[in-house]
Design a protein around this motif. Structure first.
Motif, PDB file in Angstrom:
ATOM      1  N   MET A   1     -10.868  10.538  11.578  1.00  0.00           N
ATOM      2  CA  MET A   1     -10.310   9.079  11.322  1.00  0.00           C
ATOM      3  C   MET A   1     -11.355   8.208  11.708  1.00  0.00           C
ATOM      4  N   THR A   2     -11.499   7.236  10.626  1.00  0.00           N
ATOM      5  CA  THR A   2     -12.678   6.263  10.888  1.00  0.00           C
ATOM      6  C   THR A   2     -11.898   4.610  10.913  1.00  0.00           C
ATOM      7  N   ASN A   3     -12.753   3.817  11.245  1.00  0.00           N
ATOM      8  CA  ASN A   3     -12.214   2.349  11.244  1.00  0.00           C
ATOM      9  C   ASN A   3     -12.099   1.870  10.027  1.00  0.00           C
ATOM     10  N   ASP A   4     -11.125   2.032   9.219  1.00  0.00           N
ATOM     11  CA  ASP A   4     -10.873   1.425   8.018  1.00  0.00           C
ATOM     12  C   ASP A   4      -9.892   0.345   7.993  1.00  0.00           C
ATOM     13  N   PHE A   5     -10.488  -0.945   7.794  1.00  0.00           N
ATOM     14  CA  PHE A   5      -9.682  -2.022   7.760  1.00  0.00           C
ATOM     15  C   PHE A   5      -9.164  -2.531   6.347  1.00  0.00           C
ATOM     16  N   SER A   6      -9.313  -1.574   5.476  1.00  0.00           N
ATOM     17  CA  SER A   6      -8.881  -1.913   4.178  1.00  0.00           C
ATOM     18  C   SER A   6      -7.901  -1.019   3.570  1.00  0.00           C
ATOM     19  N   GLU A   7      -7.511  -0.159   4.408  1.00  0.00           N
ATOM     20  CA  GLU A   7      -6.513   0.925   3.871  1.00  0.00           C
ATOM     21  C   GLU A   7      -5.320   0.184   3.950  1.00  0.00           C
ATOM     22  N   MET A   8      -4.391   0.248   2.921  1.00  0.00           N
ATOM     23  CA  MET A   8      -2.904  -0.266   2.485  1.00  0.00           C
ATOM     24  C   MET A   8      -2.069   0.575   3.076  1.00  0.00           C
ATOM     25  N   ILE A   9      -1.426   0.577   4.346  1.00  0.00           N
ATOM     26  CA  ILE A   9      -0.814   1.575   4.918  1.00  0.00           C
ATOM     27  C   ILE A   9       0.587   1.117   4.805  1.00  0.00           C
ATOM     28  N   ASP A  10       1.629   1.968   4.488  1.00  0.00           N
ATOM     29  CA  ASP A  10       2.927   1.595   3.962  1.00  0.00           C
ATOM     30  C   ASP A  10       3.670   1.769   5.173  1.00  0.00           C
ATOM     31  N   ARG A  11       4.276   0.526   5.668  1.00  0.00           N
ATOM     32  CA  ARG A  11       4.951   0.642   7.144  1.00  0.00           C
ATOM     33  C   ARG A  11       6.517   0.405   6.821  1.00  0.00           C
ATOM     34  N   ARG A  12       6.814   0.369   5.561  1.00  0.00           N
ATOM     35  CA  ARG A  12       8.411   0.351   5.335  1.00  0.00           C
ATOM     36  C   ARG A  12       8.916   1.587   5.713  1.00  0.00           C
ATOM     37  N   ASN A  13      10.074   1.436   6.302  1.00  0.00           N
ATOM     38  CA  ASN A  13      11.080   2.481   6.917  1.00  0.00           C
ATOM     39  C   ASN A  13      10.542   3.271   8.038  1.00  0.00           C
ATOM     40  N   THR A  14       9.891   2.610   8.872  1.00  0.00           N
ATOM     41  CA  THR A  14       9.203   3.215  10.227  1.00  0.00           C
ATOM     42  C   THR A  14       9.795   2.644  11.608  1.00  0.00           C
ATOM     43  N   ASN A  15      10.927   1.748  11.329  1.00  0.00           N
ATOM     44  CA  ASN A  15      11.581   1.022  12.365  1.00  0.00           C
ATOM     45  C   ASN A  15      10.615  -0.291  12.696  1.00  0.00           C
ATOM     46  N   SER A  16       9.577  -0.496  12.085  1.00  0.00           N
ATOM     47  CA  SER A  16       8.881  -1.659  12.162  1.00  0.00           C
ATOM     48  C   SER A  16       9.538  -2.937  12.126  1.00  0.00           C
ATOM     49  N   VAL A  17       9.511  -3.777  13.273  1.00  0.00           N
ATOM     50  CA  VAL A  17      10.117  -5.024  13.338  1.00  0.00           C
ATOM     51  C   VAL A  17       9.480  -5.923  12.276  1.00  0.00           C
ATOM     52  N   LYS A  18       8.351  -5.895  11.970  1.00  0.00           N
ATOM     53  CA  LYS A  18       7.473  -6.675  10.897  1.00  0.00           C
ATOM     54  C   LYS A  18       8.004  -6.167   9.425  1.00  0.00           C
ATOM     55  N   TRP A  19       7.918  -4.922   9.196  1.00  0.00           N
ATOM     56  CA  TRP A  19       8.100  -4.517   7.860  1.00  0.00           C
ATOM     57  C   TRP A  19       9.525  -4.296   7.703  1.00  0.00           C
ATOM     58  N   ASP A  20      10.565  -4.568   8.406  1.00  0.00           N
ATOM     59  CA  ASP A  20      12.221  -4.328   8.030  1.00  0.00           C
ATOM     60  C   ASP A  20      12.373  -5.488   7.435  1.00  0.00           C
ATOM     61  N   VAL A  21      11.841  -5.451   6.024  1.00  0.00           N
ATOM     62  CA  VAL A  21      12.243  -6.849   5.179  1.00  0.00           C
ATOM     63  C   VAL A  21      12.422  -5.989   3.691  1.00  0.00           C
ATOM     64  N   GLY A  22      12.985  -7.108   2.697  1.00  0.00           N
ATOM     65  CA  GLY A  22      13.296  -6.642   1.528  1.00  0.00           C
ATOM     66  C   GLY A  22      12.075  -6.030   0.553  1.00  0.00           C
ATOM     67  N   ALA A  23      12.417  -5.102  -0.254  1.00  0.00           N
ATOM     68  CA  ALA A  23      11.655  -4.217  -1.030  1.00  0.00           C
ATOM     69  C   ALA A  23      10.475  -5.055  -1.428  1.00  0.00           C
ATOM     70  N   ASP A  24      10.486  -6.350  -2.132  1.00  0.00           N
ATOM     71  CA  ASP A  24       9.478  -7.076  -2.455  1.00  0.00           C
ATOM     72  C   ASP A  24       8.769  -7.943  -1.575  1.00  0.00           C
ATOM     73  N   GLU A  25       9.142  -8.147  -0.255  1.00  0.00           N
ATOM     74  CA  GLU A  25       8.841  -9.004   0.508  1.00  0.00           C
ATOM     75  C   GLU A  25       7.289  -8.751   1.111  1.00  0.00           C
ATOM     76  N   LEU A  26       6.769  -9.679   1.589  1.00  0.00           N
ATOM     77  CA  LEU A  26       5.477  -9.339   2.344  1.00  0.00           C
ATOM     78  C   LEU A  26       5.563 -10.089   3.579  1.00  0.00           C
ATOM     79  N   PRO A  27       5.471  -9.516   4.694  1.00  0.00           N
ATOM     80  CA  PRO A  27       5.874 -10.077   6.032  1.00  0.00           C
ATOM     81  C   PRO A  27       4.497 -10.462   6.624  1.00  0.00           C
ATOM     82  N   MET A  28       4.156 -11.778   6.939  1.00  0.00           N
ATOM     83  CA  MET A  28       2.902 -12.123   7.446  1.00  0.00           C
ATOM     84  C   MET A  28       3.490 -13.052   8.718  1.00  0.00           C
ATOM     85  N   TRP A  29       4.172 -12.518   9.470  1.00  0.00           N
ATOM     86  CA  TRP A  29       4.745 -13.479  10.475  1.00  0.00           C
ATOM     87  C   TRP A  29       4.423 -12.707  12.056  1.00  0.00           C
TER      88      TRP A  29
END
Ligand SMILES: Cc1ncc(COP(=O)(O)O)c(C=O)c1O
Length: 387
Positions: A1-29
């Motif tokens: 595992m490396t330090n990769d700050f460009s990896e696009m991780i899919d966090r939907r459906n992981t109980n994430s407070v941030k990512w529990d949003v609509g399918a096309d929404e982008l949470p930056m809050w």
């Protein structure tokens, strides 16, 4: 595992407070990063899981040594292990300290706009919020010292909650400012709770000063809260540390965190924190470089494409405070309109009090490609709103 700050991780459906949003929404809050944590932390947690033993635990000396090591090597301050107490989070510790340090009906001083949950910790415990609002002086937030002095001196002011560095304006308080706050607090018998959860996330050359390191006076009247949770994106580890040099104050707060049941770690809090503080420095330095680059990209994009917005230059946190006053003084409405028309989910500045009604807060702790998506949506959202 490396330090990769460009990896696009899919966090939907992981109980994430941030990512529990609509399918096309982008949470930056909410203050939660879209990066996987440091590999050393993952390894330490795996090793712990492999033992299969998760009984009640003491906080070992190694934990406090790790906190001391981090603050000595990263922040040039050597807190003593005997000053420290483990707690399960900064916010629960603030609430507990409010109950122990102040009395019902007292004023608890804050500096709005500020982290919205401070308000809950004060109001829910029957204390009054007294804000010495920060003043935006041509793009730089400053303390109104006369106002702060007057509010410190109010007879019912017994406690101040300092956000060091400051969320949401991203300000790194300078040692002279911290010393001045400490002098005012000392003159008025006010205890300062310094929330330093964002202290590790700063631009190169803009390191923060722990409040208690600013002067002996500051050390003597303060409770400092630190945690790897923002730094390493491990909020659900529920690990934080209070640092209280003054023995009498330490005993008062210690009694509170024990009666409030905040002083016992879960199975992963200790190994995770020790790994973070002993092996995580390179990861944090790389993270900070990524965040700085993202803040610069945002500033450039806004200047070129949305000149009606004005970015406040903050050297701490990955939360960017953006003045939308030319467009609206109703940030709740503006935020909702941006979300409705583009799916971009920002924090409305009004949540933070003070002059926040004409600000937006944007979380840029994400891969550059996701940031670009957010910026494009922001430009579209502002255009739609102004139509
Ligand atoms: C200033 C500040 N303090 C505390 C917290 C949360 O701390 P914890 O999760 O340890 O309760 C946050 C989270 O955004 C924060 O910004």
């Amino acid at each position: 595992m490396t330090n990769d700050f460009s990896e696009m991780i899919d966090r939907r459906n992981t109980n994430s407070v941030k990512w529990d949003v609509g399918a096309d929404e982008l949470p930056m809050w909410v203050a939660d990063m879209d990066f996987r944590t440091a590999p050393a932390i993952v390894e330490a947690i795996k090793q712990k899981a492999d033992t299969g033993i998760f009984g009640y635990e003491e906080v070992p000396d190694d934990y406090f040594a790790a906190v001391q090591h981090w603050y000595t090597s990263e922040h040039n301050w050597q807190p003593q292990p005997c000053w420290m107490r483990f707690v399960t989070g900064v916010v629960p510790a603030i609430s507990s300290a409010v109950r122990r340090i102040s009395n019902v009906g007292d004023n608890v001083l804050i500096q709005a706009p500020v982290y919205n949950i401070f308000y809950n910790s004060i109001i829910n415990n029957g204390r009054h919020i007294l804000s010495s609002d920060l003043v935006n002086n041509d793009g730089t937030y400053e303390i109104n010292w006369a106002d702060l002095a007057a509010k410190m001196a109010a007879p019912l002011t017994t406690m101040m909650i300092l956000c060091n560095p400051h969320n949401p304006v991203g300000k790194v308080w300078q040692p002279a400012e911290l010393r001045r706050i400490a002098e005012l607090a000392a003159a008025n018998h006010v205890t300062v709770f310094s929330d330093e959860i964002h202290g590790d996330i700063t631009d190169a050359g803009h390191g923060y000063t722990p409040f208690a390191a600013a002067s002996d006076t500051a050390a003597n009247l303060s409770v400092t809260a630190v945690s790897p949770s923002k730094t390493f994106n491990v909020a659900a580890l529920h690990a934080a540390t209070l640092i209280i040099p003054n023995e009498r104050l330490r005993n008062i707060v210690d009694r509170g965190i024990n009666t409030d049941e905040l002083a016992e770690p879960n199975a992963f809090a200790i190994p995770g924190t020790i790994a973070a503080y002993t092996q995580g420095a390179d990861w944090v330095h790389a993270l900070n470089a990524t965040i700085t680059a993202n803040k610069q990209a945002l500033t450039k994009f806004v200047a070129a494409n949305i000149p009606q917005l004005h970015v406040i230059t903050g050297h701490a946190t990955y939360l960017v405070w953006i003045d939308c006053g030319e467009i609206s003084h109703d940030s709740v409405k503006l935020c909702q309109a941006i979300r409705d028309t583009t799916g971009l989910f920002l924090s409305d500045g009004a949540e933070y009090g003070g002059d926040g009604d004409h600000y937006l807060r944007m979380n840029v702790a994400c891969p550059p490609d996701r940031l670009q998506d957010g910026l494009n949506r922001l430009a579209t959202g502002i255009k739609n709103f102004q139509k």
